[in-house]
Write a protein that holds these residues in place. Structure first.
Motif, mmCIF file in Angstrom:
data_model
loop_
_atom_site.group_PDB
_atom_site.id
_atom_site.type_symbol
_atom_site.label_atom_id
_atom_site.label_comp_id
_atom_site.label_asym_id
_atom_site.label_seq_id
_atom_site.Cartn_x
_atom_site.Cartn_y
_atom_site.Cartn_z
ATOM 1 N N ARG A 1 0.048 -0.449 10.959
ATOM 2 C CA ARG A 1 -1.049 0.473 10.695
ATOM 3 C C ARG A 1 -0.953 1.029 9.288
ATOM 4 O O ARG A 1 0.137 1.295 8.799
ATOM 5 C CB ARG A 1 -1.016 1.623 11.696
ATOM 6 N N ALA B 1 -1.495 -9.908 6.007
ATOM 7 C CA ALA B 1 -1.308 -10.846 7.117
ATOM 8 C C ALA B 1 -0.513 -12.070 6.671
ATOM 9 O O ALA B 1 0.355 -12.559 7.410
ATOM 10 C CB ALA B 1 -2.668 -11.266 7.675
ATOM 11 N N TRP C 1 0.838 -1.188 0.000
ATOM 12 C CA TRP C 1 0.000 0.000 0.000
ATOM 13 C C TRP C 1 0.873 1.238 0.000
ATOM 14 O O TRP C 1 2.045 1.195 0.358
ATOM 15 C CB TRP C 1 -0.889 0.010 1.251
ATOM 16 N N SER D 1 -4.562 0.808 -1.775
ATOM 17 C CA SER D 1 -4.762 0.148 -0.488
ATOM 18 C C SER D 1 -4.415 -1.324 -0.597
ATOM 19 O O SER D 1 -4.507 -1.917 -1.677
ATOM 20 C CB SER D 1 -6.207 0.316 -0.019
ATOM 21 N N ASP E 1 -4.841 -5.440 0.652
ATOM 22 C CA ASP E 1 -5.792 -6.425 1.145
ATOM 23 C C ASP E 1 -5.287 -6.898 2.508
ATOM 24 O O ASP E 1 -4.201 -7.481 2.596
ATOM 25 C CB ASP E 1 -5.860 -7.585 0.158
ATOM 26 N N PRO E 2 -6.035 -6.653 3.587
ATOM 27 C CA PRO E 2 -5.540 -7.021 4.925
ATOM 28 C C PRO E 2 -5.146 -8.483 5.052
ATOM 29 O O PRO E 2 -4.162 -8.805 5.733
ATOM 30 C CB PRO E 2 -6.713 -6.664 5.844
ATOM 31 N N ASP E 3 -5.898 -9.366 4.414
ATOM 32 C CA ASP E 3 -5.554 -10.785 4.515
ATOM 33 C C ASP E 3 -4.237 -11.086 3.810
ATOM 34 O O ASP E 3 -3.449 -11.925 4.269
ATOM 35 C CB ASP E 3 -6.674 -11.645 3.915
#
Length: 489
Positions: free
Chosen positions: A489, A363, A312, A356, A358-360
């Motif tokens: 963050r 992770a 990101w 942005s 992808d949070p997954d």
């Protein structure tokens, strides 16, 4: 075992400054005493270990095989095995290209190590690409096969180059019980998330400033064909921009956001400190290389593994990043020469729609390929200062994590004055290994300064260059590690 081999005479091999015949340096006697003490300590260690743990072979052994994962492995054990096994992790292998097992970085270095009595082992990894989830277990499985066949080694050192430096660091952090120390050479020691964030920044700048109306995707690439098409399109834009002063300044800005050095290939002429145009030409070649190699094709493969985009630039202040870049002055000078407003271009980057993650996917990349900095065994990390693909500033990111984790006493870093990615001589690589092994043997870091490393390199192989220099990299521009919670963050 003796740390280092007797000094030999030789001539320049054509890869850099020749070493040639060497006379003892002022500290040579002190270093010889250190090696004698180290050898004595090793002898005592051998006498305390059952003989089955250091299996001598009547003849040199060359073993090839296959692991249950499908990965192949390769082992070379000299008849005079000294009891140390070197577990080598190779670099990134592009999908669709041959993926043989590797147990050393190059033929010349392997020959020197075998002559010194080291056992060399390594695997192919079961898959190509961003293969850390296959590479780590395959490397450990190879070590287990070695133990079963030859007996447990007295000492195991993990080492690797480039992407193999990431694999080695993952082993060092997560499987320290299997090794005694680790060596990363030109490694991705900043970790996966940091790597992909920093790879995104220059292509974002190129597209925004040179092709604002283009529909070239920077993430979410459907397949390798789409990745190749995107890379080709942006390379065409960069080639066109290189013909104008304004375009050259903007390419230099993009290069600065990746900390691309101004001398980054051994075939290039090293430019003068104030020859901004020559510096930019060298960076231009590296920017195109980044587009063709990592920014699209390798990204697409990594995104498939991660299950989405793992990088990101939301919230990134590009003016701040430029101010921290090692080559920011050149950018300002080229903008001035072109009559172009750097402030306006930075404002354009600020206004441009951001990308942005992808949070997954973040992770997954964080969990598999980012580091805590928590070392329990010594690690030595070495880089060339002219590396454009994996800039030397990655070493600052590693130091940041290890310091935050309280493991700073276990890490040492050194730098080689050469251009290119992983362009180490055999002598330089042996010096690094000998330094790490002495730390494992004695419990103390000694001789990690440039002069000592060059002396060790000359003793190990006087026919290839010894170019260690005192050098402190500038900060890595987009750090991300698990020792700093705010990085998430």
């Amino acid at each position: 075992m003796t740390i280092g081999t007797p000094t030999r005479t030789g001539t320049d091999n054509g890869t850099g400054t020749g070493v040639g015949t060497r006379t003892p340096r002022p500290g040579a006697r002190i270093r010889a005493a250190r090696r004698t003490a180290c050898a004595a300590a090793l002898l005592l260690a051998v006498s305390a270990v059952p003989t089955s743990a250091v299996a001598a072979t009547a003849e040199p052994s060359h073993v090839e095989g296959q692991l249950p994962s499908g990965a192949t492995y390769l082992m070379d054990v000299p008849a005079n095995w000294n009891g140390t096994v070197l577990l080598y992790s190779h670099g990134y292998t592009q999908a669709g290209t041959p993926n043989p097992a590797q147990n050393g970085p190059d033929t010349a270095t392997k020959a020197l190590l075998l002559a010194e009595g080291y056992a060399l082992i390594g695997s192919s990894y079961a898959s190509t690409g961003w293969a850390v989830t296959d590479a780590v277990p395959d490397q450990l499985a190879t070590l287990s096969v070695f133990d079963d066949r030859f007996g447990a080694a007295r000492r195991t050192l993990a080492w690797g180059r480039s992407y193999g430096g990431l694999v080695t660091t993952a082993i060092a952090e997560r499987h320290a019980d299997r090794i005694d120390g680790s060596l990363s050479l030109c490694g991705l020691v900043h970790g996966g998330v940091a790597n992909w964030n920093n790879t995104l920044d220059p292509v974002f700048a190129l597209k925004t400033l040179l092709a604002p109306d283009s529909d070239v995707p920077l993430t979410g690439l459907a397949d390798q064909a789409a990745a190749t098409s995107a890379a080709d399109a942006l390379v065409t834009v960069v080639d066109s921009a290189q013909s104008t002063a304004e375009g050259r300044a903007r390419i230099a800005l993009a290069a600065a956001l990746h900390n691309i050095p101004v001398w980054n290939q051994p075939t290039q002429t090293r430019p003068a400190a104030d020859d901004w145009e020559a510096q930019q030409v060298n960076q231009y070649d590296a920017v195109k290389g980044l587009l063709k190699v990592a920014a699209f094709n390798r990204r697409q493969e990594a995104e498939v593994r991660a299950g989405g985009n793992m990088s990101w630039n939301t919230g990134v202040d590009y003016a701040k990043l430029l101010g921290q870049s090692s080559v920011s002055k050149k950018v300002r000078e080229l903008y001035k020469k072109a009559g172009l407003s750097l402030k306006a271009d930075l404002a354009t980057l600020d206004r441009a729609p951001r990308i942005s993650a992808d949070p997954d996917a973040v992770a997954w990349m964080s969990g598999t390929s980012s580091f805590t900095g928590e070392l329990t065994k010594p690690q030595f990390s070495v880089h060339t200062i002219g590396d454009a693909l994996v800039p030397v500033q990655t070493e600052s990111a590693l130091r940041r994590a290890v310091t935050a984790a309280g493991s700073g006493s276990l890490l040492r870093q050194a730098n080689v004055d050469n251009a290119g990615h992983c362009t180490f001589s055999p002598a330089e690589q042996l010096a690094a290994l000998h330094t790490l092994e002495e730390r494992v043997t004695t419990g103390r870091w000694r001789g990690t300064d440039a002069e000592s490393l060059n002396s060790l390199a000359a003793e190990a192989d006087s026919t290839t260059p010894a170019r260690y220099v005192p050098y402190r990299p500038t900060p890595y521009l987009r750090p991300y590690d698990l020792a700093h919670p705010a990085d998430g963050r």
